[in-house]
Structure formats: C-alpha cells, structure tokens
Motif scaffolding. Structure first.
Motif, PDB file in Angstrom:
ATOM      1  N   ALA A   1       2.489   4.629  -0.450  1.00 54.37           N
ATOM      2  CA  ALA A   1       2.053   5.707  -1.347  1.00 54.37           C
ATOM      3  C   ALA A   1       3.146   6.133  -2.314  1.00 54.37           C
ATOM      4  N   LYS A   2       4.422   5.845  -1.989  1.00 54.70           N
ATOM      5  CA  LYS A   2       5.521   6.259  -2.850  1.00 54.70           C
ATOM      6  C   LYS A   2       6.224   5.086  -3.520  1.00 54.70           C
TER       7      LYS A   2
ATOM      8  N   HIS B   1      -7.324   2.485  -9.070  1.00 58.69           N
ATOM      9  CA  HIS B   1      -7.409   3.033  -7.717  1.00 58.69           C
ATOM     10  C   HIS B   1      -7.129   1.940  -6.686  1.00 58.69           C
ATOM     11  N   TYR B   2      -6.420   2.324  -5.626  1.00 56.44           N
ATOM     12  CA  TYR B   2      -6.049   1.359  -4.574  1.00 56.44           C
ATOM     13  C   TYR B   2      -7.161   1.228  -3.545  1.00 56.44           C
TER      14      TYR B   2
ATOM     15  N   ARG C   1       0.804  -1.226   0.000  1.00 55.09           N
ATOM     16  CA  ARG C   1       0.000   0.000   0.000  1.00 55.09           C
ATOM     17  C   ARG C   1       0.834   1.272   0.000  1.00 55.09           C
TER      18      ARG C   1
ATOM     19  N   LYS D   1      -0.164   2.177 -10.328  1.00 55.38           N
ATOM     20  CA  LYS D   1      -0.916   3.384 -10.665  1.00 55.38           C
ATOM     21  C   LYS D   1      -0.119   4.331 -11.559  1.00 55.38           C
ATOM     22  N   ASP D   2       1.212   4.285 -11.475  1.00 55.97           N
ATOM     23  CA  ASP D   2       2.026   5.114 -12.360  1.00 55.97           C
ATOM     24  C   ASP D   2       1.825   4.737 -13.822  1.00 55.97           C
TER      25      ASP D   2
ATOM     26  N   GLN E   1       1.075  -0.707  -5.176  1.00 58.18           N
ATOM     27  CA  GLN E   1      -0.060   0.034  -5.720  1.00 58.18           C
ATOM     28  C   GLN E   1       0.384   1.324  -6.420  1.00 58.18           C
ATOM     29  N   ARG E   2       1.443   1.961  -5.903  1.00 57.82           N
ATOM     30  CA  ARG E   2       1.953   3.178  -6.532  1.00 57.82           C
ATOM     31  C   ARG E   2       2.602   2.869  -7.879  1.00 57.82           C
ATOM     32  N   LYS E   3       3.342   1.779  -7.948  1.00 54.46           N
ATOM     33  CA  LYS E   3       4.011   1.393  -9.200  1.00 54.46           C
ATOM     34  C   LYS E   3       2.972   1.034 -10.269  1.00 54.46           C
TER      35      LYS E   3
ATOM     36  N   SER F   1      -3.355   4.713 -14.604  1.00 51.45           N
ATOM     37  CA  SER F   1      -3.810   5.831 -13.766  1.00 51.45           C
ATOM     38  C   SER F   1      -5.190   5.606 -13.163  1.00 51.45           C
TER      39      SER F   1
END
Length: 413
Positions: A30-31, A46-47, A28, A39-40, A35-37, A43
């Motif tokens: 955020a950076k 959504h997590y 989870r 979402k990059d 989930q961030r990888k 787009s």
C-alpha cells in the motif's frame, strides 16, 4: 512507468483504470508496492488482487489453521512421495492400481484436488497396493514399515471421513478455479460465479448431520480411532464455515468493483423496484468520468427491459448494445460496461507467458537470439491458433526448404 508514459501521454492518464497482481508484497504494497507507485501517477488505476490467487489463499487458510485437516493433507501428500522414491514401488502401483498418484503443491490448490479425487476414486486398489508391498517380502524394512503406516491410515475412520468431505468440496473449487482463469471474464460474471460457489459450499455444510445418525457411519472403515462422529461433523462444519468466511472477506468487492452490481442481470428486477443509489454513488466516485444523472436515467431504462435482463455478464450486455446500435443512446452505460469488461480480474493469462518462456529458454537454449525467442514463445502461446491453420507445418517446411542460404557463412582469418 516510462513505457506507460509513451502509451498514455499527459492528459490521458485517466484511461488507465485498473491493475492486477498476484498479491506479492512487492506488488500489492500500500505504500511502496508497484500498485502504489502506478496509482500515484494514474489515480484511476485501481488495484485488484488476482481472484484465482485469492481462491488458492482461501483454501490454504481454510485447511491450515485446523490441526486435524492440516494433518490430513500432509498425509495425503505422502502417497505420491512414497511411490516417487522408487521405481520398484511405482511398478507395483502400475500393476495393481494402473493409475499414477498426483503430488500436492502449496501454491496450486488444484494439485490437492487431483490428489483427493484420485485417492478417493481408487481407494480400494491403492489400499491393496500398500498391502501387497507390505506383505510381499520383496522390499526393505523401511519400505515395509512405511507401507504398513499407509495401510493403517487408509483404514482410519477419520482419514476416510475427511477424504469423503473434500471429495464433495473439491469439484466446486475446481469449477471456480477454472472459470477464474478464462480470458473473457469480468466482474459481473465473477460475482455470479462466487455466489454459486458459496451457495454450493453452504449446501454441503447444511447436509452435514448434527447427531449420531451421521453418514460417516456408513464409510467403509474397519476401526474407529481419534475422533467420534460428532467431533468429525463439528470439524467438517468448521471447514465449510472457514471457507465461507474467507470467501466473503476476500471476494468482497472494493469501491471500484461495486459497480458490477449495477449491471448484474439477476438483480435487474430488484433494482427496478428499488434503485441502488449507494452503488451508483460509489461507482461515480471511483470513476469520475461518468455522468451520474445520465447514468441513473439509462440504468432505470435498462432495469425495466426484459431483453437486458436476459444478458448474463458485462461482455454479453455490451455485445447486445453494439449489435442493436444502442451505443449513442446509452452512452454512460456503455462506458461503464467498457470499464467492467477491461478491468482485469485475474493474472493467470499473463503468468502463462512467463511459464512458457521458462519452458523455452532453458539452460541449453540460453544463447538464442531475441527474435528466435519471441517467435518460439508466440508459437507456444498461440498453439491453438497454430493448429487451426491448414497445413501449417507443411507450409513452414516448404518455405524453409526454398530458402537458398540457410546457414551463416564461416569466417576465416
């Protein structure tokens, strides 16, 4: 990511609308989390933090920050541990209580629920079991001392009060926990479940008296220790308030899940009077593929129709559109329903696959081939389907028996 790339090639990244994990930091984050990888690149993915895991966290946090409640569950976990250390103790338990005591777990809250319910329902027999161990003269001094401690614990008014309190709370937690692990759930359905859960906890909270005329005075206890009735009631209300506050915080829908309020059947009548403009704006922002103007027109028609109001959950409403051939008339509403239906709200189903593999691929079976592992996993995961097939075992045995070469040939040098 490579696997996702083959499933969703260039130009189709917008079709990945959600991803759900159990809340571990590596997932989870955020950076730097998974989930961030994802979402990059995608787009619209959504997590979502698995709601079944969030319920576990709610109950853990609601009971861990209050010292008296933390002590209660620590004492409760000692019941099963006491009997598990000796076959002789277990024999007395089987003889007197005729029921085993479940252990507790820090990661699965329903284990705590089973322990609470078992001790509450068999309280008198468990107390008699500890008294038998203490007074029989057949056990070592350490066992006698521990049994005497459990006797004093079960006669303590504070312990009995919290046992009664959590016996009232746990059925609602269990019901929500079981519903969150179903396959056919969606955000609209979960919204209703959470509302009923918080309403039930609020009802328990309101039923706790605020004066000396407490129901705890009728508890079958012999002595009064530690806390007075007012202190017990204050702690009980604090437990309920903590559950409610954490549920409100953790179960509050983020932007991409606010769309579920647009299609929540019990709100249709309210929406027909005052259209939810804010929720519509948030939904279109989260899912740009939707046509805002057309979606608003379609939803206005849905809110005014009694047949739509009777549908509970996104799955039921989507099935109603399909059965009545309304997909072309309500194109945007159907698109939104498909988003809500396919959005994962829990990861329990996926985690069962890993649990199955852990049971199948043991140390003794570590050398099995991939094909055999896949076959055994499929049989275990879909065991309900397998059992429904007529004469499945007989047919498998017959097919195996008709094969001519069932063994690999030996190689000689």
């Amino acid at each position: 990511m490579e696997r996702l790339g083959t499933i969703l090639p260039d130009g189709q990244q917008g079709k990945l609308i959600a991803q759900a994990y159990d809340g571990a930091a590596v997932m989870r984050g955020a950076k730097g989390g998974v989930q961030r990888k994802v979402k990059d690149v995608y787009s619209s993915a959504h997590y979502i933090h698995c709601y079944a895991h969030q319920l576990n966290l709610i109950m853990q946090q609601a009971t861990s920050h209050i010292p008296k409640i933390r002590t209660f569950f620590s004492d409760l976990g000692g019941f099963a541990a006491f009997f598990s250390r000796s076959f002789k103790r277990t024999a007395i338990l089987d003889q007197v209580v005729a029921h085993r005591l479940p252990g507790t777990s820090t990661t699965r809250w329903n284990f705590h629920s089973r322990a609470v319910n078992t001790v509450y329902e068999h309280k008198e027999n468990i107390l008699r079991c500890f008294q038998t161990i203490r007074d029989s003269g057949d056990f070592d001094p350490i066992t006698v001392r521990e049994a005497g401690g459990f006797v004093r614990m079960m006669e303590d008014e504070v312990f009995c009060f919290f046992l009664t309190l959590f016996h009232k709370i746990m059925p609602h937690v269990d019901m929500l926990f079981s519903q969150l692990q179903k396959r056919n759930i969606d955000s609209v359905y979960i919204t209703g479940l959470i509302k009923r859960f918080t309403s039930s906890i609020q009802t328990i909270r309101d039923s706790i008296p605020s004066g000396e005329s407490s129901g705890s005075q009728q508890l079958p206890t012999k002595k009064r220790r530690g806390l007075g009735h007012e202190e017990q009631q204050l702690l009980a209300r604090e437990v309920c308030d903590t559950i409610l506050s954490h549920a409100k915080e953790r179960f509050s829908f983020t932007k991409h899940l606010i769309s579920s309020t647009l299609l929540q059947g019990d709100l249709f009548q309210q929406h027909s009077r005052t259209f939810p403009e804010a929720a519509l704006e948030t939904t279109v922002e989260a899912y740009p593929l939707l046509d805002k103007a057309k979606l608003k027109t379609e939803l206005s028609l849905v809110y005014d129709n009694d047949q739509f109001r009777a549908c509970s959950g996104a799955v039921t409403l989507l099935q109603f559109f399909i059965d009545n051939n309304l997909q072309e008339t309500f194109t945007e509403t159907v698109s939104l329903l498909k988003v809500l239906v396919t959005t994962p709200m829990a990861t329990a189903e996926a985690e069962r696959c890993f649990s199955t593999l852990k049971r199948i691929k043991t140390f003794l079976r570590n050398s099995m081939t991939q094909d055999r592992l896949n076959a055994l996993a499929m049989l275990s995961i879909e065991k309900k389907l397998i059992r429904s097939i007529p004469d499945f075992n007989t047919r498998v045995i017959e097919r195996f028996a008709t094969q001519k070469e069932r063994r690999a040939k030996f190689l000689y040098k």
